[in-house]
Design a protein around this motif. Structure first.
Motif, PDB file in Angstrom:
ATOM      1  N   THR A 261       0.847  -1.196   0.000  1.00 18.53           N
ATOM      2  CA  THR A 261       0.000   0.000   0.000  1.00 18.53           C
ATOM      3  C   THR A 261       0.878   1.240   0.000  1.00 18.53           C
ATOM      4  O   THR A 261       2.109   1.138  -0.087  1.00 18.53           O
ATOM      5  CB  THR A 261      -0.979  -0.007   1.196  1.00 18.53           C
ATOM      6  OG1 THR A 261      -1.901   1.080   1.035  1.00 18.53           O
ATOM      7  CG2 THR A 261      -0.249   0.131   2.518  1.00 18.53           C
ATOM      8  N   ASP A 264      -1.108   7.544  -0.332  1.00 21.80           N
ATOM      9  CA  ASP A 264      -2.325   7.907  -1.075  1.00 21.80           C
ATOM     10  C   ASP A 264      -3.398   6.831  -0.937  1.00 21.80           C
ATOM     11  O   ASP A 264      -4.593   7.143  -0.768  1.00 21.80           O
ATOM     12  CB  ASP A 264      -2.003   8.122  -2.556  1.00 21.80           C
ATOM     13  CG  ASP A 264      -1.248   9.415  -2.812  1.00 21.80           C
ATOM     14  OD1 ASP A 264      -1.267  10.291  -1.916  1.00 21.80           O
ATOM     15  OD2 ASP A 264      -0.646   9.543  -3.891  1.00 21.80           O
ATOM     16  N   ALA A 265      -2.983   5.594  -0.994  1.00 18.02           N
ATOM     17  CA  ALA A 265      -3.945   4.488  -0.955  1.00 18.02           C
ATOM     18  C   ALA A 265      -4.660   4.413   0.384  1.00 18.02           C
ATOM     19  O   ALA A 265      -5.894   4.249   0.434  1.00 18.02           O
ATOM     20  CB  ALA A 265      -3.240   3.175  -1.259  1.00 18.02           C
ATOM     21  N   GLN A 267      -4.993   6.790   2.633  1.00 13.73           N
ATOM     22  CA  GLN A 267      -5.804   7.986   2.837  1.00 13.73           C
ATOM     23  C   GLN A 267      -7.114   7.892   2.062  1.00 13.73           C
ATOM     24  O   GLN A 267      -8.186   8.249   2.567  1.00 13.73           O
ATOM     25  CB  GLN A 267      -5.029   9.242   2.423  1.00 13.73           C
ATOM     26  CG  GLN A 267      -3.918   9.623   3.399  1.00 13.73           C
ATOM     27  CD  GLN A 267      -3.186  10.880   2.991  1.00 13.73           C
ATOM     28  OE1 GLN A 267      -3.005  11.152   1.802  1.00 13.73           O
ATOM     29  NE2 GLN A 267      -2.763  11.655   3.973  1.00 13.73           N
ATOM     30  N   LYS A 268      -7.036   7.388   0.836  1.00 13.39           N
ATOM     31  CA  LYS A 268      -8.230   7.236   0.022  1.00 13.39           C
ATOM     32  C   LYS A 268      -9.176   6.207   0.631  1.00 13.39           C
ATOM     33  O   LYS A 268     -10.403   6.411   0.691  1.00 13.39           O
ATOM     34  CB  LYS A 268      -7.839   6.804  -1.398  1.00 13.39           C
ATOM     35  CG  LYS A 268      -9.016   6.675  -2.342  1.00 13.39           C
ATOM     36  CD  LYS A 268      -8.552   6.250  -3.741  1.00 13.39           C
ATOM     37  CE  LYS A 268      -9.750   6.114  -4.687  1.00 13.39           C
ATOM     38  NZ  LYS A 268      -9.328   5.669  -6.037  1.00 13.39           N
ATOM     39  N   LYS A 269      -8.606   5.107   1.114  1.00 17.23           N
ATOM     40  CA  LYS A 269      -9.417   4.056   1.725  1.00 17.23           C
ATOM     41  C   LYS A 269     -10.165   4.567   2.953  1.00 17.23           C
ATOM     42  O   LYS A 269     -11.365   4.294   3.125  1.00 17.23           O
ATOM     43  CB  LYS A 269      -8.529   2.869   2.098  1.00 17.23           C
ATOM     44  CG  LYS A 269      -9.279   1.699   2.719  1.00 17.23           C
ATOM     45  CD  LYS A 269      -8.325   0.555   3.040  1.00 17.23           C
ATOM     46  CE  LYS A 269      -9.067  -0.613   3.667  1.00 17.23           C
ATOM     47  NZ  LYS A 269      -8.152  -1.735   4.001  1.00 17.23           N
ATOM     48  N   ALA A 271     -10.882   7.708   3.673  1.00 16.93           N
ATOM     49  CA  ALA A 271     -11.855   8.717   3.268  1.00 16.93           C
ATOM     50  C   ALA A 271     -13.121   8.097   2.682  1.00 16.93           C
ATOM     51  O   ALA A 271     -14.238   8.586   2.910  1.00 16.93           O
ATOM     52  CB  ALA A 271     -11.215   9.675   2.259  1.00 16.93           C
ATOM     53  N   GLU A 272     -12.969   7.016   1.917  1.00 15.14           N
ATOM     54  CA  GLU A 272     -14.122   6.397   1.262  1.00 15.14           C
ATOM     55  C   GLU A 272     -14.954   5.538   2.212  1.00 15.14           C
ATOM     56  O   GLU A 272     -16.186   5.505   2.118  1.00 15.14           O
ATOM     57  CB  GLU A 272     -13.647   5.543   0.087  1.00 15.14           C
ATOM     58  CG  GLU A 272     -13.122   6.379  -1.080  1.00 15.14           C
ATOM     59  CD  GLU A 272     -12.586   5.509  -2.214  1.00 15.14           C
ATOM     60  OE1 GLU A 272     -12.419   4.284  -1.984  1.00 15.14           O
ATOM     61  OE2 GLU A 272     -12.330   6.046  -3.306  1.00 15.14           O
TER      62      GLU A 272
END
Length: 545
Positions: A261, A264-265, A267-269, A271-272
């Motif tokens: 990971t 960015d990955a 943080q995106k996970k 957030a989603e």
């Protein structure tokens, strides 16, 4: 209305104009004659040097402060004041810089580059340094514990190296802003949680390290200055700071790739899903750092005028102002990076120099004060009242012989509350005159009614003052010793305060001189009257029981 506040308001009104209700003094012709040394022309000469760009903002422990100290010493010497510290004008303060002399950080045995890939600050290193290693790292996202969201859920941090983002909150509402103070408090809360949980160390993912400028690198390597008082030395011996290492995004990605990971990955996970992405990473980490102590030149500048009375000259009046400021701020917007500190406190320092000349002239003419006067410009006020604290613990003259301190800190401008008002060129905030001595408070009113007729504003004597002005300048270290004080201040808390805009061009030299005149005339009376001011108040403005 609180009775004490009402009495302060009435005193302010009286000082503003109803001088007939105050019994004036008999004006002293000699005091008036020698007051001419306190004038706008000489004030501008001094301040134009002390607050020039050449002096680089006079930050404690730097070249600019040393230049200011040398200038003040040479001036004291030139007008005939004596050096009271074993013949010297400098009271040396034991100041030391603590910096990181060696630091190392490896990932799977591969060393990373300090001040590029990682940063270890001196305040996260104990006196004996640190070293640690681990075969895994616990990643806890943002390190948040909030209702409905907990990055530490099911995780025991004891003995672990923990990695998290230095800042950020995925649960925050869109548009919410976090100021610097809030961010610092949030980080402190996280660090406290980890320390209490007995984590071994924390690694902070900090994007501000992704492109470290030379100026930022210099701020990291500069370390921190500590005044070596007995209390501070004991605190440092006991202090075991929680070990923290800040790393760049690239360095964090190198660690996270062991779990397939990236920054960015994750943080995106988060957030989603609005769920933590905490996990244990199988990666070998090691780090170490050593702390270095370096002495730093730092001094108060003292000039002494011995009294003329064989008995009263043992008693000493102190006139103070701090000559330091906050130096250079490389990251400030705009081309001007130098905080010249013309008002804060070049103006008060200038006032001390002008008063020193007036009293020195009087003595040379055979009209010197009966009591002795110590003119003292102190250093380190902006760091936490260091210079006056040092003097209070290492007094050159016995505390019991010190009759009062008159402190001038920012006397050169018009504060926000007086801008555009009729009294704007004829006011000063008088702080603390009523706290320890009713004699001193009365003397101030009588001197003002006789000589200067300024509006004395006692706003900051209010015990509910949210700015806590009474505690924020060097007079306070005298007040703590039971020495009567008055602190003169112009109230400039917004305009250019601690900014490069605090320039000589914005100083009202007529007003600076008038405020210094008030201080001088009170000093004249204190140095010559038959009795010293009685200490009959409890330090909070209440009569002693």
């Amino acid at each position: 209305m609180n009775k004490k506040i009402l009495s302060l308001g009435l005193a302010s009104i009286l000082s503003a104009g109803c001088f007939a209700q105050i019994k004036p003094l008999v004006a002293n012709k000699d005091a008036i004659r020698f007051s001419k040394a306190i004038n706008p022309i000489d004030g501008r000469k001094h301040l134009s040097i002390l607050a020039s760009d050449e002096y680089e903002g006079r930050e404690t422990g730097t070249k600019g402060a040393w230049m200011a100290a040398d200038y003040i010493r040479n001036y004291f010497k030139s007008i005939g004041l004596k050096g009271p510290v074993n013949g010297d004008y400098f009271q040396k303060i034991d100041l030391a810089n603590y910096s990181v002399s060696e630091s190392m950080f490896t990932i799977n045995g591969q060393p990373k580059q300090a001040y590029k890939d990682f940063v270890i600050l001196s305040n996260s290193v104990g006196l004996n340094g640190f070293t640690f290693s681990a075969n895994d790292v616990v990643f806890v996202g943002y390190g948040l514990t909030k209702d409905g969201y907990n990055d530490f859920d099911g995780i025991n941090v004891e003995g672990k190296v923990v990695m998290m983002f230095a800042a950020g909150d995925p649960t925050a509402k869109a548009g919410d802003k976090t100021d610097r103070r809030q961010a610092m408090m949030a980080r402190a809360k996280k660090m406290s949680y980890l320390a209490q949980g007995k984590a071994k160390a924390v690694i902070l993912i900090d994007p501000t390290l992704d492109n470290i400028t030379e100026a930022r690198k210099a701020s990291y390597t500069a370390g921190s200055n500590v005044m070596k008082t007995a209390e501070n030395i004991e605190r440092m011996k006991k202090q075991n700071p929680f070990t923290s290492i800040s790393i760049s995004t690239a360095t964090a990605n190198e660690i996270l790739k062991t779990a397939n990971t990236s920054v960015d990955a994750v943080q995106k996970k988060i957030a989603e899903t609005m769920k933590p992405a905490s996990q244990t990473l199988s990666v070998a980490i090691s780090a170490s750092a050593m702390k270095k102590e370096t002495p730093v030149r730092c001094e108060n500048v003292l000039g002494f005028l011995e009294g003329t009375d064989p008995v009263l000259k043992k008693e000493v009046l102190v006139l103070t102002g701090h000559y330091d400021h906050i130096g250079i701020t490389p990251d400030v917007e705009g081309p001007d990076k130098i905080n010249n500190g013309a008002d804060d406190d070049g103006s008060g320092t200038t006032g001390v120099l002008l008063m020193a000349k007036a009293f020195s002239d009087a003595k040379k003419a055979g009209k010197g004060p009966k009591r002795s006067i110590l003119f003292m410009t102190v250093v380190g006020e902006e760091k936490g009242l260091w210079g006056s604290e040092w003097y209070s613990e290492h007094p050159v003259f016995p505390v019991e012989n010190t009759i009062a301190d008159l402190n001038t800190d920012m006397i050169g401008r018009v504060g926000e509350e007086y801008l555009g008002k009729p009294d704007s060129a004829n006011y000063i905030y008088s702080v603390g005159s009523k706290m320890l001595s009713s004699d001193l408070a009365t003397l101030q009113d009588r001197v003002n009614a006789t000589y200067t007729k300024m509006k004395l504003d006692f706003k900051y004597d209010d015990p509910n003052d949210t700015e806590r002005i009474y505690y924020r300048s060097d007079h306070y270290n005298f007040a703590k010793l039971g020495i009567p004080i008055i602190f003169y201040y112009d109230g400039m808390l917004q305009q250019d305060y601690h900014r490069p805009g605090d320039e000589v061009s914005k100083i009202n030299f007529e007003l600076l001189a008038k405020r210094a005149h008030l201080t001088y005339y009170i000093g004249w009376e204190l140095a010559n009257q038959a009795k010293r001011p009685v200490v009959d108040m409890d330090g909070k403005g209440n009569p002693k029981k």
